[in-house]
Scaffold this motif. Structure first.
Motif, PDB file in Angstrom:
ATOM      1  N   VAL A 120       0.862  -1.183   0.000  1.00  0.00           N
ATOM      2  CA  VAL A 120       0.000   0.000   0.000  1.00  0.00           C
ATOM      3  C   VAL A 120       0.894   1.227   0.000  1.00  0.00           C
ATOM      4  N   SER A 121       0.647   2.126  -0.951  1.00  0.00           N
ATOM      5  CA  SER A 121       1.459   3.346  -1.032  1.00  0.00           C
ATOM      6  C   SER A 121       0.700   4.519  -0.419  1.00  0.00           C
ATOM      7  N   ARG A 122       1.424   5.638  -0.282  1.00  0.00           N
ATOM      8  CA  ARG A 122       0.810   6.871   0.233  1.00  0.00           C
ATOM      9  C   ARG A 122      -0.459   7.226  -0.531  1.00  0.00           C
ATOM     10  N   LYS A 123      -0.363   7.148  -1.886  1.00  0.00           N
ATOM     11  CA  LYS A 123      -1.524   7.565  -2.679  1.00  0.00           C
ATOM     12  C   LYS A 123      -2.666   6.565  -2.585  1.00  0.00           C
ATOM     13  N   ASP A 124      -2.328   5.278  -2.419  1.00  0.00           N
ATOM     14  CA  ASP A 124      -3.398   4.283  -2.208  1.00  0.00           C
ATOM     15  C   ASP A 124      -4.217   4.688  -0.980  1.00  0.00           C
ATOM     16  N   LEU A 125      -3.507   5.121   0.077  1.00  0.00           N
ATOM     17  CA  LEU A 125      -4.188   5.513   1.320  1.00  0.00           C
ATOM     18  C   LEU A 125      -4.959   6.815   1.140  1.00  0.00           C
ATOM     19  N   MET A 144      -5.071  -2.804  -1.154  1.00  0.00           N
ATOM     20  CA  MET A 144      -3.652  -3.027  -1.499  1.00  0.00           C
ATOM     21  C   MET A 144      -3.481  -3.501  -2.946  1.00  0.00           C
ATOM     22  N   THR A 145      -2.313  -3.223  -3.505  1.00  0.00           N
ATOM     23  CA  THR A 145      -1.900  -3.869  -4.754  1.00  0.00           C
ATOM     24  C   THR A 145      -1.472  -5.277  -4.350  1.00  0.00           C
ATOM     25  N   ARG A 146      -1.968  -6.287  -5.111  1.00  0.00           N
ATOM     26  CA  ARG A 146      -1.820  -7.662  -4.620  1.00  0.00           C
ATOM     27  C   ARG A 146      -0.735  -8.449  -5.335  1.00  0.00           C
ATOM     28  N   ILE A 150       3.252  -7.760  -7.245  1.00  0.00           N
ATOM     29  CA  ILE A 150       4.257  -6.984  -6.510  1.00  0.00           C
ATOM     30  C   ILE A 150       5.648  -7.251  -7.093  1.00  0.00           C
ATOM     31  N   VAL A 151       6.341  -6.162  -7.367  1.00  0.00           N
ATOM     32  CA  VAL A 151       7.714  -6.267  -7.881  1.00  0.00           C
ATOM     33  C   VAL A 151       8.641  -6.399  -6.675  1.00  0.00           C
ATOM     34  N   THR A 152       9.381  -7.488  -6.631  1.00  0.00           N
ATOM     35  CA  THR A 152      10.253  -7.745  -5.475  1.00  0.00           C
ATOM     36  C   THR A 152      11.713  -7.783  -5.936  1.00  0.00           C
ATOM     37  N   ILE A 171       7.624   3.006  -9.501  1.00  0.00           N
ATOM     38  CA  ILE A 171       7.240   2.843  -8.089  1.00  0.00           C
ATOM     39  C   ILE A 171       8.350   3.411  -7.205  1.00  0.00           C
ATOM     40  N   ASP A 172       8.046   3.540  -5.912  1.00  0.00           N
ATOM     41  CA  ASP A 172       9.018   4.156  -5.000  1.00  0.00           C
ATOM     42  C   ASP A 172       9.813   3.136  -4.188  1.00  0.00           C
ATOM     43  N   ALA A 173       9.265   1.910  -4.035  1.00  0.00           N
ATOM     44  CA  ALA A 173       9.905   0.976  -3.103  1.00  0.00           C
ATOM     45  C   ALA A 173       9.747  -0.474  -3.546  1.00  0.00           C
TER      46      ALA A 173
HETATM   47  P1  ADP Z   1       2.507   6.586  -4.731  1.00  0.00           P
HETATM   48  O1  ADP Z   1       1.282   5.857  -5.221  1.00  0.00           O
HETATM   49  O2  ADP Z   1       2.351   7.112  -3.343  1.00  0.00           O
HETATM   50  O3  ADP Z   1       3.008   7.604  -5.705  1.00  0.00           O
HETATM   51  P2  ADP Z   1       4.219   4.455  -5.726  1.00  0.00           P
HETATM   52  O4  ADP Z   1       4.569   5.214  -6.990  1.00  0.00           O
HETATM   53  O5  ADP Z   1       5.299   3.651  -5.086  1.00  0.00           O
HETATM   54  O6  ADP Z   1       3.669   5.447  -4.616  1.00  0.00           O
HETATM   55  O7  ADP Z   1       3.002   3.479  -6.041  1.00  0.00           O
HETATM   56  C1  ADP Z   1       2.232   3.523  -7.221  1.00  0.00           C
HETATM   57  C2  ADP Z   1       1.308   2.311  -7.253  1.00  0.00           C
HETATM   58  O8  ADP Z   1       2.121   1.135  -7.373  1.00  0.00           O
HETATM   59  C3  ADP Z   1       0.474   2.126  -5.989  1.00  0.00           C
HETATM   60  O9  ADP Z   1      -0.830   1.722  -6.331  1.00  0.00           O
HETATM   61  C4  ADP Z   1       1.200   1.027  -5.199  1.00  0.00           C
HETATM   62  O10 ADP Z   1       0.308   0.179  -4.476  1.00  0.00           O
HETATM   63  C5  ADP Z   1       1.893   0.242  -6.293  1.00  0.00           C
HETATM   64  N1  ADP Z   1       3.226  -0.260  -5.854  1.00  0.00           N
HETATM   65  C6  ADP Z   1       4.099   0.317  -5.017  1.00  0.00           C
HETATM   66  N2  ADP Z   1       5.185  -0.447  -4.850  1.00  0.00           N
HETATM   67  C7  ADP Z   1       5.001  -1.546  -5.611  1.00  0.00           C
HETATM   68  C8  ADP Z   1       5.774  -2.740  -5.873  1.00  0.00           C
HETATM   69  N3  ADP Z   1       6.964  -2.942  -5.306  1.00  0.00           N
HETATM   70  N4  ADP Z   1       5.262  -3.651  -6.719  1.00  0.00           N
HETATM   71  C9  ADP Z   1       4.044  -3.450  -7.310  1.00  0.00           C
HETATM   72  N5  ADP Z   1       3.265  -2.371  -7.096  1.00  0.00           N
HETATM   73  C10 ADP Z   1       3.736  -1.427  -6.263  1.00  0.00           C
END
Ligand code: ADP
Length: 210
Positions: A120-125, A144-146, A150-152, A171-173
């Motif tokens: 869950v990211s800041r913008k998701d919340l 949540m993104t499921r 998820i990119v790991t 993405i940020d993390a």
């Molecule tokens: P924000 O949405 O706050 O700008 P991000 O750019 O990291 O932050 O996230 C963008 C979208 O990607 C969000 O919907 C988030 O749930 C999803 N996300 C964030 N990190 C990952 C990841 N590692 N793998 C897949 N999806 C992700």
């Protein structure tokens, strides 16, 4: 080693006209072939230029940049990751918002029975505040993104690979994960901040202020 103005000029000529012979380079500069011979030797020895007999000189790239990129590719995620901030998928959205502030982070990794289930990211919340969801009653699993989306990253992959994944997926993390019977155990996180810090370390010297 800093290149001279003439050596820089030679590189520009080669980049624009490659392959190009030594005589042609000298002509472009309006000087004799003998004058630029030491420059061509230096540029070839340093790795900027390659030379093919009967064809001419060609540009091989900036050797400093190549050595930086090789260094970046040898630095492991394991040595640069931060502690993961994780919540169970049954935690409420409210808990998620509080965690983002308390931990001063941008992304929460979500687990189910201890294994990665989403994030869950800041913008998701932030998005949940637009609707009429009860933040205290709705679990994070709803927004949540499921997995498997998820990119790991693994602890043994490079920080270059982490940067590439973050950039390619916008993405940020990334959760740093170890695989356990097909499931992912979260053992760390790599964010844009970790990468920025690493670049600062690599580019700085002992005179830089903290
Ligand atoms: P924000 O949405 O706050 O700008 P991000 O750019 O990291 O932050 O996230 C963008 C979208 O990607 C969000 O919907 C988030 O749930 C999803 N996300 C964030 N990190 C990952 C990841 N590692 N793998 C897949 N999806 C992700």
């Amino acid at each position: 080693m800093k290149l001279t103005d003439r050596q820089e000029e030679i590189l520009e000529i080669v980049i624009e006209n490659q392959p190009i012979t030594g005589d042609e380079i000298a002509n472009c500069l309006s000087i004799s072939r003998a004058t630029i011979r030491p420059d061509l030797t230096i540029l070839t020895m340093l790795g900027y230029l390659g030379a093919r007999p009967k064809v001419g000189y060609f540009y091989k790239g900036d050797p400093l940049l190549k050595s930086c990129s090789n260094q970046f590719k040898s630095i492991l995620v394991r040595d640069n990751m931060s502690m993961p901030i994780v919540l169970d998928q049954n935690s409420s959205i409210y808990d998620g918002v509080v965690t983002i502030f308390l931990e001063n982070i941008g992304t929460i990794f979500i687990t189910n029975n201890g294994f990665l289930a989403g994030c869950v990211s800041r913008k998701d919340l932030l998005r949940t505040t637009i609707g009429k969801i009860d933040l205290e009653k709705t679990p994070l699993s709803v927004i949540m993104t499921r997995m498997p989306n998820i990119v790991t990253i693994s602890p043994l992959e490079s920080m270059y690979e982490a940067a590439r994944k973050i950039n390619d997926h916008h993405i940020d993390a990334l959760p740093v994960c170890e695989k356990d019977k097909g499931k992912f155990k979260v053992i760390g996180r790599v964010t844009k901040t970790n990468i920025t810090r690493l670049v600062m370390e690599l580019g700085g010297d002992e005179n830089d202020e903290e």
